[in-house]
Design an enzyme around this catalytic site. Structure first.
Site, PDB file in Angstrom:
ATOM      1  N   SER A 142      -4.124   4.790  -3.734  1.00  0.00           N
ATOM      2  CA  SER A 142      -5.252   4.237  -4.434  1.00  0.00           C
ATOM      3  C   SER A 142      -6.505   4.338  -3.706  1.00  0.00           C
ATOM      4  O   SER A 142      -6.562   4.385  -2.491  1.00  0.00           O
ATOM      5  CB  SER A 142      -5.198   2.728  -4.823  1.00  0.00           C
ATOM      6  OG  SER A 142      -3.900   2.506  -5.707  1.00  0.00           O
TER       7      SER A 142
HETATM    8  N1  SAH Z   1      -0.031   0.664  -3.863  1.00  0.00           N
HETATM    9  C1  SAH Z   1      -0.285   2.037  -3.790  1.00  0.00           C
HETATM   10  C2  SAH Z   1      -0.567   2.796  -4.803  1.00  0.00           C
HETATM   11  C3  SAH Z   1       0.689   3.550  -5.492  1.00  0.00           C
HETATM   12  S1  SAH Z   1       0.491   4.247  -6.708  1.00  0.00           S
HETATM   13  C4  SAH Z   1      -1.367   2.185  -2.511  1.00  0.00           C
HETATM   14  O1  SAH Z   1      -1.152   1.683  -1.346  1.00  0.00           O
HETATM   15  O2  SAH Z   1      -2.170   3.158  -2.488  1.00  0.00           O
HETATM   16  C5  SAH Z   1       1.390   3.215  -7.972  1.00  0.00           C
HETATM   17  C6  SAH Z   1       2.849   3.385  -7.658  1.00  0.00           C
HETATM   18  O3  SAH Z   1       3.453   2.468  -8.764  1.00  0.00           O
HETATM   19  C7  SAH Z   1       3.668   4.576  -7.632  1.00  0.00           C
HETATM   20  O4  SAH Z   1       4.209   4.775  -6.560  1.00  0.00           O
HETATM   21  C8  SAH Z   1       4.587   4.351  -8.980  1.00  0.00           C
HETATM   22  O5  SAH Z   1       6.032   4.972  -8.559  1.00  0.00           O
HETATM   23  C9  SAH Z   1       4.929   2.536  -8.889  1.00  0.00           C
HETATM   24  N2  SAH Z   1       5.264   2.371 -10.070  1.00  0.00           N
HETATM   25  C10 SAH Z   1       5.252   2.564 -11.375  1.00  0.00           C
HETATM   26  N3  SAH Z   1       5.994   1.866 -12.134  1.00  0.00           N
HETATM   27  C11 SAH Z   1       6.443   0.904 -11.431  1.00  0.00           C
HETATM   28  C12 SAH Z   1       7.612  -0.073 -11.508  1.00  0.00           C
HETATM   29  N4  SAH Z   1       8.018  -0.472 -12.515  1.00  0.00           N
HETATM   30  N5  SAH Z   1       8.000  -0.865 -10.719  1.00  0.00           N
HETATM   31  C13 SAH Z   1       7.722  -0.485  -9.410  1.00  0.00           C
HETATM   32  N6  SAH Z   1       6.976   0.424  -8.992  1.00  0.00           N
HETATM   33  C14 SAH Z   1       6.397   1.273 -10.066  1.00  0.00           C
END
Ligand code: SAH
Length: 310
Positions: free
Chosen positions: A160
């Site tokens: 992010s």
């Molecule tokens: N927190 C991260 C951003 C990750 S992007 C950072 O530090 O920058 C968002 C993530 O959410 C992706 O890896 C995706 O696989 C995950 N995601 C989507 N749906 C989800 C669910 N139901 N349970 C857990 N993770 C999920």
């Protein structure tokens, strides 16, 4: 809080959908002009390719002051301080020299840009300065790690944008010391590391196995004892560890799963992107056993929240 060190970490919970949500909407606050999207992450990487030669300077004097030395995090949850001590940066050597060293000045410049966009919480800004974002990316992208953009981490997912990471944590924290926090969407683990600086216990769930493994390997050298990663469907939450003072979703659904609202402590705050092509950041506050209020904050763009595991 019932968690004891021997019960920590906990396994994933099953859905517990008991009460109904009563969410009212407050008027939208300021709308942000520029929205970094996951779709732009690859473009960010390409467009900013020239930034690979951005100032990445050695900082040997910081080498002793690393995240692995955060003994304050190791105390049992019940005896933990209201807020863990701020970590110092981790030296590049701790990841086997895969990444270049990046000076604290570079991180500070990123934090200054985040602050200039309106994030005021000094605790959050200090945590953003402490965590070395480039260690959560492919070394080839290290030169872009401190620009304010989301960037690809593989599997069509992104790390992010720093501003939105800081903003969500600021809104969730609301100036208070957080005890137990849940993140949905670990991705590469960056936001989880930032959260570990501002809450006593952090749980983070990822549904894509290789990303869960990636986050583990990114975070392992940092030895963050108050952070637990789970592989599973975050839409179900983590009932064994609930209730949570704060919950952050790093992925956007058309609505927030009821299981997550149910796992919020009364008085707790959940921050989530909500929507499809057009998304807004929403704050949900639990005011009673079956009462939640919601406030729309600003436009945003996240990868989608998806059910199940892969
Ligand atoms: N927190 C991260 C951003 C990750 S992007 C950072 O530090 O920058 C968002 C993530 O959410 C992706 O890896 C995706 O696989 C995950 N995601 C989507 N749906 C989800 C669910 N139901 N349970 C857990 N993770 C999920």
């Amino acid at each position: 809080m019932t968690g004891k060190p021997k019960n920590f970490p906990l396994s994933l919970a099953s859905l517990d959908d008991k009460s109904r949500r009563q969410a009212g909407s407050a008027p939208p606050a300021a709308t942000r002009p520029a929205v970094a999207t996951p779709q732009t992450a690859t473009r960010n990487a390409a467009v900013n390719g020239a930034a690979r030669s951005a100032p990445l300077s050695a900082s040997p004097s910081k080498a002793h002051n690393n995240l692995a030395a955060r003994s304050a995090y190791g105390t049992p949850p019940a005896a933990a301080p209201a807020r863990p001590a701020m970590p110092g940066p981790m030296p590049a050597a701790a990841d086997g020299g895969r990444h270049p060293q990046v000076s604290q000045a570079v991180r500070r410049a990123m934090v200054n840009r985040v602050a200039a966009q309106g994030v005021q919480d000094k605790v959050v800004l200090a945590a953003m300065e402490a965590v070395q974002r480039h260690l959560f990316m492919e070394p080839a992208l290290s030169g872009q790690a401190y620009i304010d953009a989301s960037l690809p981490i593989g599997h069509h997912q992104t790390i992010s944008q720093p501003y939105i990471v800081a903003r969500m944590i600021e809104v969730m924290r609301n100036g208070t010391d957080l005890r137990r926090v849940l993140e949905i969407g670990t991705g590469c683990g960056y936001q989880a590391a930032v959260l570990s600086c501002v809450a006593q216990e952090v749980y983070s769930i990822e549904r894509i196995k290789p990303l869960h493994e990636l986050a583990k390997s990114n975070l392992r050298p940092m030895r963050i004892p108050n952070l637990r990663l789970h592989y599973g469907d975050g839409m179900l939450g983590l009932a064994q560890a609930a209730p949570f003072d704060g919950i952050i979703l790093a992925c956007a659904g058309m609505e927030v799963p009821q299981a997550l609202l149910d796992q919020l402590a009364i008085g707790g705050r959940l921050v989530a992107p909500v929507g499809g092509r057009h998304q807004v950041l929403q704050l949900f506050e639990r005011s009673g056993k079956a009462e939640w209020t919601s406030t729309t904050l600003e436009n945003c763009h996240f990868v989608p929240l998806r059910p199940g595991i892969v």
